[in-house]
Every structure is written in C-alpha cells, then in structure tokens.
Design a protein around this motif. Structure first.
Motif, mmCIF file in Angstrom:
data_model
loop_
_atom_site.group_PDB
_atom_site.id
_atom_site.type_symbol
_atom_site.label_atom_id
_atom_site.label_comp_id
_atom_site.label_asym_id
_atom_site.label_seq_id
_atom_site.Cartn_x
_atom_site.Cartn_y
_atom_site.Cartn_z
ATOM 1 N N LEU A 411 38.007 62.567 41.724
ATOM 2 C CA LEU A 411 38.248 61.465 41.108
ATOM 3 C C LEU A 411 37.444 60.625 40.050
ATOM 4 O O LEU A 411 36.183 60.658 40.527
ATOM 5 C CB LEU A 411 38.827 60.359 41.938
ATOM 6 C CG LEU A 411 39.998 60.614 42.976
ATOM 7 C CD1 LEU A 411 40.328 59.367 43.807
ATOM 8 C CD2 LEU A 411 41.428 60.795 41.836
ATOM 9 N N PRO A 412 37.745 60.354 38.790
ATOM 10 C CA PRO A 412 36.661 59.835 38.075
ATOM 11 C C PRO A 412 36.466 58.347 38.435
ATOM 12 O O PRO A 412 37.265 57.679 39.034
ATOM 13 C CB PRO A 412 37.779 59.673 36.595
ATOM 14 C CG PRO A 412 39.200 59.528 37.084
ATOM 15 C CD PRO A 412 39.160 60.446 38.343
ATOM 16 N N PHE A 413 35.127 58.025 38.585
ATOM 17 C CA PHE A 413 34.855 56.613 39.017
ATOM 18 C C PHE A 413 34.800 55.948 37.651
ATOM 19 O O PHE A 413 33.862 56.379 36.964
ATOM 20 C CB PHE A 413 33.548 56.685 39.869
ATOM 21 C CG PHE A 413 32.971 55.371 39.970
ATOM 22 C CD1 PHE A 413 33.802 54.487 40.699
ATOM 23 C CD2 PHE A 413 31.806 55.144 39.826
ATOM 24 C CE1 PHE A 413 33.511 53.079 41.235
ATOM 25 C CE2 PHE A 413 31.337 53.737 40.262
ATOM 26 C CZ PHE A 413 32.097 52.900 40.752
ATOM 27 N N SER A 414 35.409 54.856 37.500
ATOM 28 C CA SER A 414 35.252 54.439 36.022
ATOM 29 C C SER A 414 35.795 52.946 35.925
ATOM 30 O O SER A 414 36.633 52.517 37.133
ATOM 31 C CB SER A 414 35.978 54.959 34.747
ATOM 32 O OG SER A 414 37.159 54.800 35.215
ATOM 33 N N GLY A 415 35.435 52.139 35.131
ATOM 34 C CA GLY A 415 35.949 50.738 35.109
ATOM 35 C C GLY A 415 36.750 50.581 33.982
ATOM 36 O O GLY A 415 37.060 51.546 33.232
ATOM 37 N N VAL A 416 37.326 49.367 33.387
ATOM 38 C CA VAL A 416 37.958 49.140 32.568
ATOM 39 C C VAL A 416 37.720 47.643 32.056
ATOM 40 O O VAL A 416 37.766 46.641 32.861
ATOM 41 C CB VAL A 416 39.525 49.354 32.658
ATOM 42 C CG1 VAL A 416 40.145 48.506 33.451
ATOM 43 C CG2 VAL A 416 40.251 49.041 31.409
#
Length: 484
Positions: A411-416
C-alpha cells in the motif's frame, strides 16, 4: 555506543561533491550494484541488532519488541523485496500508440533522478530513515541521510554503521542540528524527502523551490478515529485504539489523535477504555519495560502543558514521571472544540474523546479541519464506510483497527494537503526517485520508405489537402467517409 559527532560545513560540501561525482560516473546505475547495496543494508541491520536496540534505549527507552517489529523488521523485509523486484521495476516500458507510430520505437525509460537528500525524524529513526534510502538505492540514486539530532543514540549508530556496509561514495550520514540542515538545504538536490511536521516542511519546501527541486513530504496531523457504537464491538475498539496510543508512547504520525463518538455512547466507550487499560496494565506504565519514554525534556514539558490546560475529564491515566520523561497513556472525556488537546497534533500518549450528536456531525468536524494522514473508523455499517470513502479526504482510510495499514508493504503511504504529498513503500518510493524519460527513434526515409511520405503532410506550404490529413491524424476532425 559511538559518540554523536556533528558534521562541519566543509564535510557536508565534500560529501555532496563526492555523491555528485559518483552519480555522474554512473556507479549507481547497474542493477547488480543496487541489489548488492540493498543486501548490505539488510546485513547492516541484522548484524547490529544489539547496538541499534541500545541506541533506542538511550533515546526513547523503547522496548526491544517494538524496535524489532516496528523498525528493523519492516526495513529488512522491504529491502529484500526491493532487491527481488528491481528487475521488473527498472525495465523499460513500451506504451501503446497509434498503428502508424509503432515503427518509432516509443519507450519509457526508467532513469535515476540524481542525488537525494533524506531528512528523517526521531520517532521512528530506522524505519523512516531507511525506507526512503531503500527507494534511493533501488532507483540508482546516491543519497545523504540527515537523521534527527533529537535522537543522538540511533543517529550515532547509523553514522557508525553506514560506511562499514554501504558504499561511502554513494551513501552518507550527515549529523547535526538546524545550522547543518540549513546548509544542506542551500545545496541543489535532485529530490528531497522530509518526514516531520508542517512548520519545518514549509521551510524545506521554500528551500527546495529555489532550485525547483521535487519533494516528498510525509507529515502528521490530527488523525481522528470515529467510533460507531451502533455496529462495532466497543471493547475491541477501545483496546485497539488504546494500543495505538501506547506504541512509542503515542509518538507516531499515524497514532489516533482523538476519538469522535455519539454523546449517548460515550459512557459505554469510557467503560470499555477502562477495561482495556486494566488488560494492558497501564497503571504500571511508568515503570514498565513495555512502554517508551518521551524523547526529550522539551517534548515532555509540551505534553505536560497540554495536560494541565485541558478542560477534559481524565478517565484513564494521568500519571507522570519527570525523571524518566514518562506519561501513562491518558484518556479524556467530554473534550470540546478549543481545548488544548485539539489545537495541534498531540504526538504523545493522550487521547481526547469528543462527543458528537450524530455521525454526520463527526464527518463535518473532520472536514472542517486539515486533512489527516489517516482516518480511522470502527464500524460495520456499509453506508458509513462508503460515506467516509466518498465525503472525506485523508492520506489513508483504515477501518476497525489502527496503525496496521503500515504493515502492508504494497500500500502507498502518503498524505494529502497538510499531511504531505508523495508516496512511499517499495515501488512507490522507487517511483518517487525515478524519472520516466520518454524516448522515440523515428526511422529515416532511407531505412523505412513509408515514414517520410507519411510525415510529408506536415511540411509547408500547407494546402487544404495536407491540412485535412493533419487534422484527421490529430483527432481534430473525423476522417472523410471516402477515407474509411
């Protein structure tokens, strides 16, 4: 335990110049070389577990179990997987094109961006430092790693181990504080990854903008957890949420920051929290080897200040130990908008419960605040799950547990928004540091006699006939019926 040695500006410049020369020489480009460095990273961690655990003990008094499972294990696993999948990731791609363009050999080349700067935090100094380094190695990019000076124990261990295992002409540790980081940010990098808070992220982004350097920002924020008492098991929800606050003493960017629950169900949830606290033996947390300390006096006093100012009612915990910088995981009920615990990211073992009149109010509350790194919800209501997917924004969306999405490598680990941008983990990190370079090789008329005649319509002087041909090929108009 090696000493924490701050690098001079001359040492920083020398390291930067070395890495730039290494990249220009093409040293990091062969896949075999990259795989060897990834394997060396694995050896570095596995052969030095004792000294790494000792570094964590100095900085955080972190339990060895959490070091092994939350720091060393994920990095080892992802380095091995990256080496195994690197051939597939780095392979050139042939995109689909229109039939008359196939002889042009259109190709997407995977090329390393260049020299990378990684600025990592103190709370997960192995995982959050070395995950981007894995991506840099995989992409064929040299990298400077700047660990946090707030955690000198682990930072010193990394500085000691790096040159023993990784090629020092390509991978360097730079230790220091604000002056050293400021100097690093004056240099022109090909990509910068920063993990930390939004205030410093803005400084990093402004510095990167001076050189038009691309960024990956992994930030935090207040990650909410919705408790749908109508469909969830409150005892399990309470235990899992409370566990999320005990990990690293709540000093984790994906910790549940506050809980939203129907006002009518708050009493039942509080009772479930109390039961979970007994099961997790939180009353002995100040002396237990199963709980971490707060990283520094400054962070400890910040949390103590939040506790003093909060108008919420303590239902679990509240004990502190100034000498050990420890705080028992503490839960507050009836916390209202404007409370000290709701002002910014807590980043500690404090959990405010915010009662709401209905689930719609919970969604509106979340949407009225900066987008979190992750949104948690304990519910079996399919409509509520879909509403959260459709009507909210967050880096991640996690149902019926906390933190565990971090254990899924694919899974991609990212913010927004306020919680960051760019993605990490395995191929996602590789992609951050890889340029997709377009390439075509159009045959000359002498080698393929149909290409030049096909292109002849583009040359001036334009006529109605050639204009029509070009317009049809461009898609501006439909082909005349006679041409079909």
């Amino acid at each position: 335990m090696p000493d924490f040695k701050i690098n001079t500006t001359d040492e920083i410049d020398a390291a930067y110049n070395t890495l730039q020369a290494t990249f220009r020489a093409g040293t990091t480009r062969p896949l075999a070389w990259r795989k060897h460095q990834l394997n060396q990273l694995v050896l570095m961690l596995r052969e030095n577990i004792e000294s790494i655990v000792q570094g964590f003990s100095v900085d955080l008094r972190k339990p060895p179990a959490e070091v092994l499972t939350g720091e060393i294990g994920p990095v080892v696993r992802r380095a091995i997987q990256s080496a195994a999948q690197l051939d597939a990731w780095a392979s050139d791609e042939s995109p689909q094109v229109r039939e008359w363009q196939r002889t042009w050999s259109p190709t997407i080349l995977k090329r390393p961006k260049g020299v990378v700067l990684v600025i990592s935090p103190w709370n997960y100094p192995i995982f959050l430092s070395l995950q981007p380094v894995i991506g840099a190695i995989s992409a064929g990019c040299p990298a400077v790693l700047k660990p946090s000076e707030i955690g000198p124990g682990v930072s010193s261990v990394l500085a000691d181990l790096f040159p023993k295992y990784l090629d020092p002409s390509a991978y360097r540790i730079i230790n220091g504080g604000v002056p050293e980081t400021t100097h690093l940010l004056k240099l022109k990098w090909d990509h910068i990854t920063y993990t930390g808070n939004g205030t410093v992220a803005r400084i990093v982004a402004r510095a990167a903008a001076e050189h038009l350097t691309p960024l990956t920002l992994e930030l935090g924020g207040k990650s909410p957890v919705i408790i749908d008492a109508n469909t969830t098991d409150l005892k399990i929800a309470a235990k899992r949420v409370l566990w999320g606050k005990t990990l690293n003493a709540g000093q984790i960017c994906v910790a549940p920051d506050y809980a939203l629950i129907l006002r009518s169900a708050q009493d039942a949830f509080v009772e479930a929290i109390k039961e979970a606290a007994v099961e997790l033996r939180l009353d002995g947390a100040l002396a237990s080897d199963s709980y971490s300390s707060i990283i520094s006096d400054g962070h400890y006093m910040r949390l103590r200040s939040l506790m003093t100012k909060s108008l919420g009612n303590v239902v679990v915990g509240g004990s502190t130990d100034d000498a050990k910088r420890r705080i028992t995981p503490t839960v507050y009920r009836d916390v209202k908008e404007g409370d000290s615990l709701l002002e910014g990211e807590i980043f500690g073992p404090l959990l405010p419960i915010v009662p709401v009149d209905d689930i719609r109010q919970a969604i509106e509350y979340i949407n009225a605040h900066p987008h979190p790194l992750v949104l948690y919800a304990f519910t079996e209501d399919a409509e509520l799950k879909q509403a959260l997917r459709d009507e909210t924004k967050s880096g991640g969306l996690h149902f019926n547990d906390v933190v565990q999405h971090m254990s899924i490598d694919t899974l991609p680990f990212s913010g927004v928004g306020e919680s960051g941008y760019g993605s990490q983990a395995l191929k996602y990190t590789y992609d951050e540091y890889t340029q997709l370079r377009s390439s075509v090789d159009i045959p000359l008329a002498s080698s393929v006699d149909r290409d030049e005649p096909r292109l002849s319509a583009r040359y001036p002087p334009y006529t109605p006939a050639t204009t029509q041909v070009m317009a049809v090929r461009a898609g501006a108009i439909e082909a005349p019926a006679a041409a079909l």
